[in-house]
Design a protein around this motif. Structure first.
Motif, PDB file in Angstrom:
ATOM      1  N   TYR A 189     -14.119   3.600   8.715  1.00 34.65           N
ATOM      2  CA  TYR A 189     -13.615   4.702   9.384  1.00 34.65           C
ATOM      3  C   TYR A 189     -12.502   4.187  10.509  1.00 34.65           C
ATOM      4  O   TYR A 189     -11.531   4.910  10.999  1.00 34.65           O
ATOM      5  CB  TYR A 189     -14.794   5.339  10.262  1.00 34.65           C
ATOM      6  N   THR A 190     -12.829   3.068  11.238  1.00 37.22           N
ATOM      7  CA  THR A 190     -12.040   2.498  12.199  1.00 37.22           C
ATOM      8  C   THR A 190     -10.571   2.181  11.301  1.00 37.22           C
ATOM      9  O   THR A 190      -9.583   2.314  12.108  1.00 37.22           O
ATOM     10  CB  THR A 190     -12.527   1.304  13.058  1.00 37.22           C
ATOM     11  N   ALA A 191     -10.639   1.634  10.499  1.00 33.15           N
ATOM     12  CA  ALA A 191      -9.297   0.910   9.588  1.00 33.15           C
ATOM     13  C   ALA A 191      -8.553   2.275   9.367  1.00 33.15           C
ATOM     14  O   ALA A 191      -7.356   2.300   9.309  1.00 33.15           O
ATOM     15  CB  ALA A 191      -9.702   0.116   8.460  1.00 33.15           C
ATOM     16  N   VAL A 192      -9.059   3.400   8.715  1.00 39.61           N
ATOM     17  CA  VAL A 192      -8.497   4.519   8.546  1.00 39.61           C
ATOM     18  C   VAL A 192      -7.800   5.040   9.681  1.00 39.61           C
ATOM     19  O   VAL A 192      -6.630   5.397   9.530  1.00 39.61           O
ATOM     20  CB  VAL A 192      -9.260   5.440   7.647  1.00 39.61           C
ATOM     21  N   PRO A 197      -1.113   6.239  11.023  1.00 36.70           N
ATOM     22  CA  PRO A 197       0.220   6.185  11.476  1.00 36.70           C
ATOM     23  C   PRO A 197       1.200   5.275  10.627  1.00 36.70           C
ATOM     24  O   PRO A 197       2.137   5.809  10.255  1.00 36.70           O
ATOM     25  CB  PRO A 197       0.314   5.851  12.992  1.00 36.70           C
ATOM     26  N   PHE A 198       0.838   4.181  10.129  1.00 36.66           N
ATOM     27  CA  PHE A 198       1.539   3.445   9.470  1.00 36.66           C
ATOM     28  C   PHE A 198       1.585   3.815   8.011  1.00 36.66           C
ATOM     29  O   PHE A 198       2.738   3.653   7.314  1.00 36.66           O
ATOM     30  CB  PHE A 198       0.759   1.960   9.345  1.00 36.66           C
ATOM     31  N   VAL A 199       0.652   4.415   7.388  1.00 40.39           N
ATOM     32  CA  VAL A 199       0.558   4.942   6.106  1.00 40.39           C
ATOM     33  C   VAL A 199       1.620   6.015   6.016  1.00 40.39           C
ATOM     34  O   VAL A 199       2.582   6.342   5.107  1.00 40.39           O
ATOM     35  CB  VAL A 199      -0.830   5.521   5.609  1.00 40.39           C
ATOM     36  N   ALA A 200       1.647   7.026   7.230  1.00 35.75           N
ATOM     37  CA  ALA A 200       2.576   8.059   7.074  1.00 35.75           C
ATOM     38  C   ALA A 200       3.959   7.454   7.301  1.00 35.75           C
ATOM     39  O   ALA A 200       4.953   8.053   6.719  1.00 35.75           O
ATOM     40  CB  ALA A 200       2.423   8.885   8.369  1.00 35.75           C
ATOM     41  N   HIS A 201       4.366   6.454   8.007  1.00 34.26           N
ATOM     42  CA  HIS A 201       5.609   5.810   8.158  1.00 34.26           C
ATOM     43  C   HIS A 201       5.944   5.266   6.501  1.00 34.26           C
ATOM     44  O   HIS A 201       7.046   5.546   6.400  1.00 34.26           O
ATOM     45  CB  HIS A 201       5.609   4.873   9.130  1.00 34.26           C
TER      46      HIS A 201
END
Length: 317
Positions: A189-192, A197-201
């Motif tokens: 959960y913490t990692a997600v 934001p990095f995944v969206a970028h």
């Protein structure tokens, strides 16, 4: 302050963060905290040092450690083994609290590097200083809990991702994926939440690259215009050069003038002399044909007149 001094200050802050975590673990928590999860990680680290993953108590069903699961092959810890691996390495070096020093120094140092990637070294130093005096960091780094180790993984992922975006190197991208994968394996959960934001970028960057690729393919498949597709017309000098060569060879004269004037010849009886007569014939102009010299023209005209008079019969008078 130059760059070398700032780097030295960043290293000093990282070492100070490790010493702070180690000092608080020894002085403030000599017998650990009231959080029983510390015992789970330390027990798991002890099993890893002995090369075991399962715990077999001497009396079955009479002893069960905190947060251990009863499986078919024995008791095993509920949590992921990443923090336990770090604590096992510290125990192998002499004391498990040495791992706390390494984790504290890593969190502060990676915070500095993240600030450098985002802005500059000044921002990195300020960020590292704020983390160093944060109570949350001070307490978590001094305990055998997974929060500080997973924070180090997330910070390392952010630094590697931004560096891969800046340099375009695949190695940094692979390192970022490995670090966020390890963080997800430890605390999903913490990692997600951290990586969202990095995944969206990354998705936005891939979308832009895909659009640019489609535009390039469409531009390549687009038919060319007639002006671009048809070959250029041959130069007039190509034909003129061959004609001028034969003309110069046959007449034995070559001129340096690029334009040949029109030659007008007057026909008078059987003799042709270059004069202003009544009947004229005009030869076509060739832009690149050489212009014969005036002396050559007059000499040939005179020889032709003499030969025609010789052939003509004498007059009756």
């Amino acid at each position: 302050m130059d760059g070398r001094a700032r780097r030295r200050l960043a290293v000093a802050l990282a070492v100070l963060g490790g010493l702070l975590a180690l000092g608080l673990a020894v002085s403030l928590f000599p017998y650990h905290t009231i959080n029983h999860d510390e015992g789970v990680y330390l027990q798991q680290a002890s099993l890893l040092l002995r090369g075991r993953l399962f715990l077999h108590p001497p009396v079955a069903d009479a002893f069960r450690p905190w947060f251990f699961v009863d499986g078919a092959r024995g008791l095993y810890a509920k949590y992921a083994p990443y923090p336990a691996v770090l604590y096992a390495a510290g125990t192998a070096l002499g004391n498990a609290r040495l791992a706390l020093f390494a984790v504290g120094a890593a969190v502060v140092g990676l915070t500095y590097l993240l600030g450098v990637e985002i802005r500059d070294r000044t921002v990195g130093l300020l960020a590292a200083g704020f983390v160093l005096v944060s109570p949350l960091f001070v307490v978590d780094a001094a305990t055998f809990l997974p929060y500080a180790p997973v924070a180090a993984l997330n910070l390392g992922f952010a630094v590697a991702y931004l560096r891969a975006e800046r340099t375009g190197k695949t190695g940094w991208a692979a390192l970022a994926g490995a670090l966020v994968g390890a963080a997800f394996f430890s605390r999903p959960y913490t990692a997600v939440l951290f990586a969202l934001p990095f995944v969206a970028h990354a998705a936005w960057t891939l979308g832009r690259a895909r659009s640019a690729l489609r535009a390039a393919i469409a531009e390549r498949r687009r038919p060319r215009s007639r002006a671009a597709a048809s070959p250029p017309p041959p130069s007039a000098c190509v034909g003129c050069s061959s004609r001028s060569g034969t003309t110069a060879t046959s007449r034995g004269a070559r001129s340096s003038s690029p334009i040949r004037p029109s030659r007008r010849t007057t026909v008078s009886g059987s003799a042709r002399t270059p004069s202003a007569g009544t009947a004229t014939t005009t030869r076509p102009r060739w832009p690149c044909a050489p212009t014969p010299s005036s002396s050559g023209v007059s000499s040939r005209a005179g020889s032709r007149a003499v030969s025609s008079e010789a052939r003509s019969p004498p007059s009756a008078s």
